[in-house]
Design a protein around this motif. Structure first.
Motif, mmCIF file in Angstrom:
data_model
loop_
_atom_site.group_PDB
_atom_site.id
_atom_site.type_symbol
_atom_site.label_atom_id
_atom_site.label_comp_id
_atom_site.label_asym_id
_atom_site.label_seq_id
_atom_site.Cartn_x
_atom_site.Cartn_y
_atom_site.Cartn_z
ATOM 1 N N LYS A 49 7.735 1.214 4.628
ATOM 2 C CA LYS A 49 7.071 2.484 4.305
ATOM 3 C C LYS A 49 5.560 2.313 4.193
ATOM 4 C CE LYS A 49 9.385 2.784 0.497
ATOM 5 N NZ LYS A 49 10.183 1.549 0.555
ATOM 6 N N SER A 50 5.153 1.357 3.375
ATOM 7 C CA SER A 50 3.709 1.174 3.188
ATOM 8 C C SER A 50 3.040 0.761 4.485
ATOM 9 C CB SER A 50 3.444 0.117 2.122
ATOM 10 O OG SER A 50 4.003 0.506 0.902
ATOM 11 N N THR A 51 3.731 -0.067 5.252
ATOM 12 C CA THR A 51 3.168 -0.499 6.526
ATOM 13 C C THR A 51 2.905 0.710 7.419
ATOM 14 O OG1 THR A 51 4.468 -2.517 6.307
ATOM 15 C CG2 THR A 51 3.531 -2.062 8.467
ATOM 16 N N HIS A 91 -2.904 4.793 -2.319
ATOM 17 C CA HIS A 91 -2.272 3.501 -2.085
ATOM 18 C C HIS A 91 -1.194 3.218 -3.111
ATOM 19 C CE1 HIS A 91 -5.168 1.778 0.862
ATOM 20 N NE2 HIS A 91 -5.912 2.740 0.372
ATOM 21 N N GLN A 92 -0.237 2.384 -2.700
ATOM 22 C CA GLN A 92 0.806 1.987 -3.638
ATOM 23 C C GLN A 92 0.220 1.171 -4.789
ATOM 24 O OE1 GLN A 92 3.990 -0.230 -1.873
ATOM 25 N NE2 GLN A 92 5.192 -0.264 -3.744
ATOM 26 N N GLU A 93 -0.663 0.222 -4.465
ATOM 27 C CA GLU A 93 -1.307 -0.540 -5.519
ATOM 28 C C GLU A 93 -2.640 0.125 -5.816
ATOM 29 O OE1 GLU A 93 0.281 -3.114 -6.922
ATOM 30 O OE2 GLU A 93 1.917 -3.017 -5.485
ATOM 31 N N MET A 173 1.041 9.826 0.090
ATOM 32 C CA MET A 173 1.130 9.330 -1.280
ATOM 33 C C MET A 173 2.180 8.239 -1.318
ATOM 34 S SD MET A 173 1.148 12.872 -3.410
ATOM 35 C CE MET A 173 -0.171 14.080 -3.247
ATOM 36 N N ASP A 174 1.739 6.988 -1.548
ATOM 37 C CA ASP A 174 2.668 5.865 -1.592
ATOM 38 C C ASP A 174 3.034 5.595 -3.055
ATOM 39 O OD1 ASP A 174 4.240 3.740 -0.934
ATOM 40 O OD2 ASP A 174 2.686 2.613 0.116
ATOM 41 N N GLU A 175 4.159 6.072 -3.470
ATOM 42 C CA GLU A 175 4.669 5.921 -4.830
ATOM 43 C C GLU A 175 3.655 6.309 -5.907
ATOM 44 O OE1 GLU A 175 7.021 2.537 -5.719
ATOM 45 O OE2 GLU A 175 7.311 2.041 -3.618
ATOM 46 N N PRO A 176 3.175 7.548 -5.858
ATOM 47 C CA PRO A 176 2.190 7.952 -6.856
ATOM 48 C C PRO A 176 2.798 8.085 -8.252
ATOM 49 C CG PRO A 176 2.884 9.848 -5.579
ATOM 50 C CD PRO A 176 3.523 8.648 -4.946
ATOM 51 N N SER B 357 0.214 -5.576 2.547
ATOM 52 C CA SER B 357 1.595 -5.817 2.144
ATOM 53 C C SER B 357 1.963 -4.932 0.966
ATOM 54 C CB SER B 357 1.781 -7.271 1.777
ATOM 55 O OG SER B 357 1.076 -7.550 0.590
ATOM 56 N N ALA B 358 0.962 -4.339 0.326
ATOM 57 C CA ALA B 358 1.275 -3.558 -0.866
ATOM 58 C C ALA B 358 1.992 -2.260 -0.490
ATOM 59 C CB ALA B 358 -0.008 -3.221 -1.618
HETATM 60 MG MG LIG Z 1 5.416 -0.070 -0.314
#
Ligand SMILES: [Mg+2]
Ligand SMILES: Nc1ncnc2c1ncn2[C@@H]1O[C@H](COP(=O)(O)OP(=O)(O)OP(=O)(O)O)[C@@H](O)[C@H]1O
Lengths: 510, 358
Positions: A49-51, A91-93, A173-176, B357-358
């Motif tokens: 997903k993030s990729t 971003h997820q992070e 939105m990556d896991e907000p 990678s995140a």
């Molecule tokens: Mg991810």
């Protein structure tokens, strides 16, 4: 909400592939989002997903495939080009900068300029506009606050505010919501509905499947880098979604098992820190003690103080009846306390080290004699935990920084399982972890409790904290606002206590 | 406009497809060092054939061993404190101080002004004790007061140099800048002795390198150094005693610098207050060219050993070709900057991969 019938697509991604070295992580992915549509993107940890979102937003480059926006193909060489084309990305992070203020972060590199003097920043406008955006999110953070002084969830809100301020056409939105509590999530959803009405499209990643029906129109499911299905989110229940993600029937979530509550292992009396106000509680062997509360209510600060990571201004902590001075995490660990922190990137894992090294990091004495490491034993232990927690890829020599976010979280958890604490504090243990692995983690925590470990669990996910705990403490503004035994658990009671109100439900005692 | 953005790792260069997600195995980097050493040897030999003479090689090994021993300490400091900006700038002065104490306590100018006359072994022990302690003091200031290692060790560089002057003045009973000249069998062992064709200090260097490599790879303490260098907050939350660790690594660096100073003094049979000026440059080069990342958490002793040989080879070769010393500075400075840039490029690439990678 009405399920939209595939509106005119604003964005199409076609035949997207991507490999890292010899490993292909995306295999010809197709995806389309309509104008004003919220598309859920679902998949297990490491599904890609993030990729995919990184590719869409120009952060990394695809190997093959095409991206078409509004009928014309686009080619982003970097994130900046993507932003200019009307894309915003959460971003997820966290990617906020700790030494800048909230407003500076929100308007990073787009600071408002003075009229007539465009080389000067209009700070007044900057703070005012940032304040307005935060207000729309109903966030009580001053725009001048340094981001580094905020908690993880508040930083996430700043991240969201930043994306919203860009007036983008497509927001990914990556896991907000991974670190947010119900009320902030509700606000976010309200805003997303408003965006929808304005014709803005959203791609939304979450591991909380119940959110999908609430906010998404359609959901695309990714498994091992391939699209499995795209379904109507309104008519597909979360069990069906989970089955599609995992490709098999899932075991039950929150497999709560009842065990005897043992002797008292931890007693905290009148503990205060900068953010915690006169808190007292006890925890027992074999008990899962849940801590609920809103973001910023002092949950994390409380457990960090108990762990010796933050200074205590007053109060005492007893471990197994013995008063201990918790002046450093080292002392806490020697007394058998472990803490899985909420921020895995800064506090949880050393991204440059291998999985095996990360896992043994807090328990090096267990794999060494006279200070010399037993590297064979280390590998075996790491291998076992990686299997138990279903970390993928499952190589122990893999650099942890190369894992997907959810898999990094599993490595952090493995570290503390390895350290073998008698009192294990977990702060959002399943943040960003997919349904399958989440069940595995819950099972493990239950087993530990069954073996007499004291588990203290902070979770913003109400079903999780209610499903797992024997008892729940609810915090509000640095204090314990209420305590609920398992028989009195209810979402209302927790939410009432968390907002500083007395629940009307009888039986709940403050 | 992109300056703020550039602070987010991995954001700045979205373009250019990132290389396959595997980093160069260290073997690759070390192989490059070996090839470079061989190529330079061939190059220097073609210009100055005596470069490959026994004398010259022996000399090269001595100097490589001296810089290498101090470089081992630097490697440990950078691996463990790199994330805090860890570096030890005081090693040059510490070498001078170690040499001055070792030579100064021998009582070569035994007068009323200098009533101390110790056996050489004891004098050397005192030297190591003092430089080790001063290193610990640097570490203590860095760990307790959270000062920047750069600033603390820059101060220590000056303090140690001052102490060197005092020590030399005390030993020869006058305060001119002349050094202590002497002759002593134990110092000769350090400076001149051979085991067969190999200088004794080269053996010492290899033994120390093996010990430190073992410490880094196979002990819990060594592992904690990598954790600390990778992420200091993480190390603290994992129960590692961060302060004590910092004190120990700077003490190790001080001690090894002292030992390097004793070797230098043995080679020259004299200890001057101006000795080892600017040597911190060579020592930092040894660590960085050897593949130790200035951002911490990465590094290898094999790399340090090879880089010690490479740096000394460059020194020796340039000397033989009669390259003027200002040109040597220019060349060595350039090499150091190139090595740092290469580390940065590598860092940027791997942190970009981490973001992805995140
Ligand atoms: Mg991810
Ligand atoms: N820089 C990298 N080098 C090598 N492999 C990588 C890299 N980044 C990601 N991967 C791999 O690509 C796969 C997909 O990762 P991705 O981060 O897209 O997963 P995800 O679906 O977002 O998972 P999560 O739900 O855990 O966030 C994973 O197997 C991961 O290990």
């Amino acid at each position: 909400m009405v399920a939209s019938s595939t509106p005119q697509p604003l964005l199409r991604m076609e035949g997207i592939t991507k490999s890292y070295g010899s490993v292909q992580v995306l295999h010809g992915v197709e995806l389309s989002v309509g104008r004003g549509e919220v598309l859920g993107l679902l998949g297990e940890n490491g599904a890609g997903k993030s990729t995919l979102l990184n590719i869409l937003n120009g952060v990394i480059q695809r190997d093959t495939g095409s991206i078409v926006i509004d009928g014309s193909p686009v080619e982003f060489t970097g994130p900046k080009q993507a932003q200019e084309a009307g894309l915003a990305f959460i971003h997820q992070e966290l990617s906020v900068l700790p030494y800048l203020s909230v407003a500076e972060n929100v308007f990073l590199n787009r600071l408002p300029r003075r009229k007539g003097a465009p080389w000067l920043v209009d700070w007044a406008a900057c703070y005012r506009q940032a304040g307005e955006i935060l207000e729309r999110l109903a966030v009580k953070i001053h725009p001048r606050t340094l981001v580094g002084s905020l908690g993880t969830a508040e930083q996430e809100l700043v991240e969201i505010a930043k994306a919203l301020s860009m007036n983008a056409r497509i927001i990914t939105m990556d896991e907000p919501t991974a670190s947010l509590t119900e009320s902030e999530i509700e606000r976010l959803f309200t805003l997303m509905r408003a965006l929808k009405a304005d014709g803005v499209s959203v791609i939304y990643v979450s591991h909380r499947l119940d959110e999908v029906a609430e906010i998404c129109d359609r959901a695309t499911i990714l498994r091992d880098g391939k699209i499995v299905n795209t379904v109507d989110a309104q008519t597909t229940d979360s069990h069906a979604l989970a089955t599609m993600m995992v490709g098999r029937e899932l075991s039950e979530l929150f497999p709560k098992t009842e065990h005897e509550r043992g002797r008292e292992t931890l007693r905290v009396s009148n503990l205060s820190t900068v953010k915690v106000d006169d808190v007292s509680f006890t925890a027992h062997a074999g008990e899962v003690l849940g801590i609920a509360g809103l973001v910023g209510s002092g949950r994390t600060e409380l457990v960090r103080a108990v762990f010796g990571a933050d200074p205590i201004t007053s109060g005492e902590v007893f471990v197994n009846g013995e008063a201990v001075t918790l002046d450093s995490p080292g002392t806490a660990i020697r007394h058998g306390i472990g803490l899985v922190p909420e921020d895995r990137k800064l506090q949880g894992a050393v991204l440059s080290m291998t999985n095996a090294h990360n896992i043994t990091l807090a328990g090096l004495s267990k794999v060494s004699r006279w200070g010399q490491l037993d590297r064979g034993g280390e590998k075996q232990a790491a291998k076992r935990l990686i299997q138990d927690l279903q970390v993928t890829p499952s190589r122990i020599e893999q650099e942890t920084g190369r894992l997907s976010g959810g898999n990094q979280q599993k490595v952090v958890l493995a570290k503390w399982l390895f350290a073998g604490s008698d009192i294990l504090i977990v702060d959002e243990p399943t943040r960003g972890v997919d349904v399958g692995a989440r069940a595995a983690i819950h099972g493990l925590l239950n087993d530990l409790a069954g073996q007499g470990t004291t588990i203290i669990m902070i979770s913003s996910d109400l079903p999780e904290v209610m499903g797992m705990s024997d008892r729940i403490l609810v915090m509000h503004e640095g204090r314990i606002a209420g305590e609920l035994p398992r028989k009195d658990f209810s979402e209302e009671a927790i939410v009432m206590y968390a907002s500083g109100l007395e629940p009307t439900t009888e039986g709940a005692k403050a | 406009m992109s300056s703020l953005l550039a602070q987010i790792p991995g954001r700045q260069r979205g373009g250019g497809a990132p290389r396959a997600g595997r980093r160069l195995p260290l073997q690759g980097q070390q192989l490059a060092l070996v090839l470079l050493i061989a190529a330079l040897a061939a190059g220097f030999a073609s210009q100055a054939p005596e470069f490959l003479s026994v004398d010259s090689i022996e000399n090269l090994l001595r100097s490589a061993s001296m810089f290498g021993i101090v470089g081992l300490g630097m490697t440990v400091v950078i691996i463990s404190c790199g994330s805090l900006g860890g570096i030890d700038l005081s090693v040059g002065s510490m070498m001078a101080l170690g040499g001055a104490i070792g030579a100064g306590l021998l009582g070569t100018a035994f007068t009323a002004a200098n009533p101390v006359k110790l056996p050489a072994a004891l004098a050397m022990l005192m030297a190591l004790l003092v430089t080790g302690l001063l290193g610990a003091v640097s570490g203590l200031l860095i760990a307790r007061l959270k000062l920047a290692p750069f600033a603390v060790t820059l101060g220590m560089m000056s303090v140690a140099r001052g102490l060197t002057y005092l020590m030399v003045a005390f030993a020869i009973g006058s305060s001119n800048t002349a050094g202590i000249t002497f002759s002593d069998p134990l110092f000769d062992w350090f400076g001149l002795n051979n085991f067969g064709p190999i200088p004794s200090i080269t053996v010492l260097f290899l033994v120390l390198a093996a010990l430190i490599a073992f410490m880094l790879k196979a002990t819990a303490f060594g592992r904690s150094l990598f954790v600390l260098g990778g992420n200091a907050e993480n190390a603290r939350l994992a129960g590692i005693n961060v302060r004590r660790t910092i004190v120990i690594v700077f003490a190790i660096s001080g001690l090894l610098a002292g030992l390097g100073g004793l070797i230098l003094t043995g080679r020259l049979s004299s200890a001057s207050p101006l000795a080892a000026t600017g040597y911190e440059l060579e020592v930092i080069m040894v660590a960085v060219i050897g593949g130790t990342s200035l951002s911490g958490g990465r590094g290898s002793i094999v790399g340090t050993v090879l880089a010690a040989i490479l740096v000394s080879e460059i020194d020796t070769g340039l000397d033989m070709m009669n390259v003027p010393s200002f040109n040597q500075y220019l060349i060595k400075g350039t090499i150091l900057v190139v090595a740092v840039v290469m580390d940065k490029v590598y860092q940027a690439r791997s942190s970009r991969m981490l973001v992805q990678s995140a």
